[in-house]
Design a protein around this motif. Sequence first.
Motif, short mmCIF file in Angstrom:
data_model
loop_
_atom_site.label_atom_id
_atom_site.label_comp_id
_atom_site.label_asym_id
_atom_site.label_seq_id
_atom_site.Cartn_x
_atom_site.Cartn_y
_atom_site.Cartn_z
N TYR A 51 0.84 -1.20 0.00
CA TYR A 51 0.00 0.00 0.00
C TYR A 51 0.87 1.26 0.00
CZ TYR A 51 -2.34 3.79 2.57
OH TYR A 51 -2.79 5.01 3.00
N CYS B 234 0.89 3.77 -3.17
CA CYS B 234 0.19 5.02 -2.89
C CYS B 234 1.12 6.17 -2.53
CB CYS B 234 -0.83 4.82 -1.78
SG CYS B 234 -2.13 3.63 -2.20
N ARG C 226 -7.31 0.71 -1.31
CA ARG C 226 -6.56 1.94 -1.57
C ARG C 226 -5.61 1.78 -2.76
NH1 ARG C 226 -6.56 5.73 2.54
NH2 ARG C 226 -5.59 6.99 0.91
N ALA D 80 -5.66 3.90 -6.24
CA ALA D 80 -4.45 4.59 -6.71
C ALA D 80 -4.08 4.15 -8.13
CB ALA D 80 -3.29 4.30 -5.75
#
Length: 310
Positions: free
Chosen positions: A125, A129, A221, A225
Amino acid sequence: MDQESANQTRISEFILLGFSNDWGTQVVLFVLILAMYFITVLGNSLILLLIWLDSRLHTPMYFFLSVLSTVDLCYGNSIAPQMLAHLFSARKLIPFNSCVLQLCVSLALGGSEFFLLGAMSYDRYVAVCYPLHYTVIMDGGLCVGLAASCLVAGFLNSLMETVITFRLPLCRNVINHFACETLAVLRLACVDISFNKVMVAISGFLVIMLPCGLVLFSYIRIVIAILRIRSTRGRHKAFGTCASHLTVVCMCFGATIFTYLGPRSASSEDKEKMVALFYAVVAPMLNPVIYSLRNKEVIAALRKLVEKLR
């Protein structure tokens, strides 16, 4: 109750029933398990060697992979050698203390693996991101702290389950399993085990759902992204950094969810054996294979090592 406690003190060893008494089945199982165990040891050892030798793999992602490979090696060695030895044994015996140790170790390593997969999803992540701040956020201290937390959480959960399991008075010593497993041992108790089953269910729920929740959050997430990336090449590159981990996550969590949320049947004990076999032998074998075949950096490091050996 005194008589029940006395029965417990007289148990110095357990008899494991294993899979089958059929000679042909035992031969097939021996060959398959031996081959998978060999691949497990070779594959995970090779992963650890490549990460240690190649400086390009000295990143947070490969640090977590090295911890996962170490856990897989230990997990496989905690059950597979005994399983292989027992396949051709007339009486599959395991001392009481060895049974306690095996249950504690296998539970600790299994729980730690789920928590590690959650930590690795957080690493992916941050990489996708926050690529510009990745090395700053995922510094050495955080990586070591996350890995240590995963191992400690797995150990504490294991200690709790092991203590409440073996504090029960046991009336029999024949375990319908190929290893010392919580539910299989609980069935030997002289008393009502409803409380223990509830505690095991709560423990399993936390060990599975906490990492699963972190994985879901991280990948939601990540998907958001990736969808914001305009170029197709950029999207493929971003997803490629997560592909191996996502494959392992789907394999491990998928098998668990299918097992415990699927329909109950009379053959639940056989299902428990299959699940235990999957996590003790199959998963530790597949993890290094998946990370090797789907990872260009690992393949490049392997080629570099082969060229040096030549």
